[in-house]
Each structure stands twice: as C-alpha cells, then as structure tokens.
Write a protein that holds these residues in place. Structure first.
Motif, short mmCIF file in Angstrom:
data_model
loop_
_atom_site.label_atom_id
_atom_site.label_comp_id
_atom_site.label_asym_id
_atom_site.label_seq_id
_atom_site.Cartn_x
_atom_site.Cartn_y
_atom_site.Cartn_z
N LYS A 1 0.84 -1.18 0.00
CA LYS A 1 0.00 0.00 0.00
C LYS A 1 0.89 1.25 0.00
O LYS A 1 1.72 1.43 0.89
CB LYS A 1 -0.90 0.00 1.24
N GLY A 2 0.73 2.08 -1.01
CA GLY A 2 1.47 3.34 -1.05
C GLY A 2 2.92 3.23 -1.44
O GLY A 2 3.68 4.20 -1.35
N MET A 3 3.37 2.05 -1.89
CA MET A 3 4.75 1.84 -2.32
C MET A 3 4.73 1.00 -3.58
O MET A 3 3.72 0.37 -3.91
CB MET A 3 5.56 1.15 -1.22
N ASP A 4 5.87 0.97 -4.28
CA ASP A 4 5.89 0.19 -5.51
C ASP A 4 6.40 -1.23 -5.34
O ASP A 4 6.15 -2.08 -6.18
CB ASP A 4 6.70 0.91 -6.60
N THR A 5 7.11 -1.52 -4.25
CA THR A 5 7.64 -2.87 -4.06
C THR A 5 7.64 -3.28 -2.60
O THR A 5 7.69 -2.44 -1.69
CB THR A 5 9.10 -3.00 -4.57
N PHE A 6 7.58 -4.59 -2.40
CA PHE A 6 7.90 -5.20 -1.12
C PHE A 6 9.39 -5.55 -1.15
O PHE A 6 9.93 -5.89 -2.20
CB PHE A 6 7.14 -6.51 -0.91
N ASN A 7 10.03 -5.51 0.01
CA ASN A 7 11.41 -5.96 0.15
C ASN A 7 11.40 -7.32 0.84
O ASN A 7 11.36 -7.41 2.07
CB ASN A 7 12.23 -4.96 0.98
N PHE A 8 11.36 -8.39 0.06
CA PHE A 8 11.40 -9.74 0.62
C PHE A 8 12.81 -10.03 1.12
O PHE A 8 13.79 -9.76 0.43
CB PHE A 8 11.04 -10.78 -0.44
N CYS A 9 12.91 -10.65 2.28
CA CYS A 9 14.20 -11.09 2.80
C CYS A 9 14.49 -12.50 2.28
O CYS A 9 13.62 -13.38 2.30
CB CYS A 9 14.19 -11.11 4.32
N GLY A 10 15.71 -12.69 1.82
CA GLY A 10 16.10 -13.99 1.32
C GLY A 10 17.49 -14.39 1.75
O GLY A 10 18.22 -13.61 2.37
N ILE A 11 17.83 -15.63 1.44
CA ILE A 11 19.19 -16.13 1.62
C ILE A 11 19.61 -16.77 0.30
O ILE A 11 18.76 -17.16 -0.51
CB ILE A 11 19.28 -17.17 2.76
N TYR A 12 20.91 -16.84 0.05
CA TYR A 12 21.36 -17.41 -1.21
C TYR A 12 22.58 -18.30 -1.00
O TYR A 12 23.18 -18.32 0.09
CB TYR A 12 21.66 -16.31 -2.23
N ILE B 1 10.66 -6.41 4.94
CA ILE B 1 11.21 -5.35 5.78
C ILE B 1 11.05 -4.00 5.09
O ILE B 1 10.86 -3.91 3.87
CB ILE B 1 12.70 -5.58 6.13
N ALA B 2 11.13 -2.94 5.89
CA ALA B 2 11.01 -1.57 5.39
C ALA B 2 12.32 -1.15 4.71
O ALA B 2 13.37 -1.78 4.90
CB ALA B 2 10.69 -0.62 6.54
N GLU B 3 12.23 -0.07 3.94
CA GLU B 3 13.41 0.43 3.22
C GLU B 3 14.58 0.71 4.17
O GLU B 3 15.73 0.42 3.85
CB GLU B 3 13.05 1.73 2.47
N ASP B 4 14.28 1.28 5.34
CA ASP B 4 15.36 1.66 6.25
C ASP B 4 15.96 0.47 7.02
O ASP B 4 16.84 0.65 7.86
CB ASP B 4 14.90 2.74 7.22
N GLN B 5 15.47 -0.75 6.74
CA GLN B 5 16.02 -1.94 7.38
C GLN B 5 16.88 -2.78 6.43
O GLN B 5 17.48 -3.77 6.84
CB GLN B 5 14.88 -2.82 7.92
N ILE B 6 16.92 -2.36 5.16
CA ILE B 6 17.64 -3.16 4.16
C ILE B 6 19.12 -3.31 4.50
O ILE B 6 19.69 -4.40 4.43
CB ILE B 6 17.46 -2.55 2.76
#
Length: 249
Positions: free
Chosen positions: A130-141, A181-186
């Motif tokens: 809502k109100g943003m263009d993307t979700f920031n999914f947390c992943g591992i690789y 997570i939020a942008e400021d947690q990336i």
C-alpha cells in the motif's frame, strides 16, 4: 509457503531504485517481466546482495547449497527450498550457513497466496504494498558448483515468518507469510557482519496496514507468466469490505 511472485521491473530499474552496482554480465542478460513467477519452475529473479558492496544480479529461485552431490539431486532439493522458515533457519543444514553469511533482498511488486474456503475450494489472492511500488522480501542465497556442467549456480530462498492479521485471513491454513522489511532496514539485513541476534530482531511480521489484496482468477495455476494473472476478478462485498479487496487500515 510463498511460491508465486510478481517482479516486472527490469534489472536496471531495480539497480537504480536500490542504488546498487550492476555487473556487466548481469546487464547483458535479457529481462523478462514476471507477472506470475512460479518458484517450482525455478525462474531467474533479480536479487540484491552485499558480498562486495550492494549489487544486483539474477539468481535461480530454489536454494541449492554447495554440497558435493549430483546436479539432478540438487535440483530436486531446490523444489523444497523455495522458502526457509525463520523459526528453523539457523538449524536446517540447507540454510544455516546462508542465513549467517549470505542474505539478500528480493524486490517484488506483489505475491500470491490461496485462501481455503472448504467445499468452495481455494481462492487465490494477489497481495501488494500500500502506497509503495515494491515489497522488500528477505532472502538467503548460496553458490552450488556442478562438477558435471562445470558451472556455478547461484540460487536463493525466500524467508518466511508468522502471518500478520491480514495474511492469517488469506493464508488461513498455513498461517505463514514472506519476511518483508522496510526500506530503512535493508542495510541491516544485508550487513555481512550482523550477528544472529541482530538478524532475529528483523524477523517479525510486516504490518497488515501496509498491505492490500484482492481476488484473482481461480485458474491462476494454469495461466503461466501472463499479465492477466494479476487482474482483479469477482467482486464480493461480503468478503473483506468494498469490492472484495482486503485493506487493513
């Protein structure tokens, strides 16, 4: 489980948004808009990692740890490694090294989950920010080297956590959702020196009031990667408010 996502942005668009570098070999790869990327098909999605500074690259969905096993066996394993549960990720052999040393962000415009309606079957929903263009999914690789093909395959898994209020209504049997997570947690998630305790503090459900969702076609599984997959369908005012759209305010 989270096995279907939408990632339409190009690698260059993602690079610009996340202020990351773009290796030449990644820039030369073709872009394919993913409206309905199915994890079981092992699509190549754009992820952000921080091995030597924030960088974007495409990786296979379905994590394959660097074990000395045949490629066919590892590809089978990858189908069960689309997601990594936050409550067991530090103990699972496939994930325990990656969660400490190889974390990434998977930017998506939305994802799909099914609601169990008993005799009426399962209804897919498209969930988006809502109100943003993307979700920031947390992943591992991880990096898997195949002795058969002499190539290194870079792959990822999406971390999942407990469902928030909205996702518990939709994903009402599994009660899980992607870790967002939020942008400021990336930076904190990508920090290569983060401790287990610092990582665990980020593993909480994303707020319901920052998400929306609506019903899509029950033929979603048959559609494949087409734009029609994310179109809103049947309006149902009796479900979750106006026009059948879930919107937690």
């Amino acid at each position: 489980m989270c096995t279907k996502v939408t990632q339409r942005a190009s690698v260059k668009e993602i690079q610009k948004k996340y202020k990351a570098s773009l290796p030449p070999e990644e820039a030369s790869k073709p872009d394919t808009p993913n409206y309905n990327a199915n994890g079981y098909d092992h699509p190549q999605l754009v992820v952000i990692q921080n091995e030597h500074g924030r960088s974007v690259e495409k990786m296979q969905w379905g994590l394959m740890p660097n074990w000395k096993r045949p490629l066919e066996e590892m590809l089978t394993l990858a189908k069960g490694n689309l997601n990594a549960r936050s409550d067991t990720i530090f103990e699972k052999p496939s994930f325990k090294d990656s969660i400490l040393h190889c974390r990434c962000i998977i930017p998506v415009e939305g994802f799909f989950e099914y609601q169990d309606r008993g005799k009426a079957g399962k209804q897919p929903f498209f969930i988006f920010p809502k109100g943003m263009d993307t979700f920031n999914f947390c992943g591992i690789y991880a990096h898997y080297y195949s002795a058969e093909t002499k190539e290194t395959i870079r792959s990822f898994a999406i971390v999942t956590t407990d469902a928030n209020e909205m996702m518990a209504e939709i994903h009402n049997k599994k009660l899980r959702m992607p870790l967002i997570i939020a942008e400021d947690q990336i930076d904190a998630w990508l920090n290569p020196n983060a401790t287990r305790e610092e990582i665990e503090k980020l593993m909480v459900p994303y707020p319901s009031d920052l998400m929306k969702g609506y019903e899509v076609s029950q033929d979603l599984a048959k559609m494949g990667n087409v734009s029609k997959a994310i179109e809103e369908v049947r309006k149902n005012p009796d479900l979750f408010g106006e026009q059948g759209t879930m919107d937690f305010i």
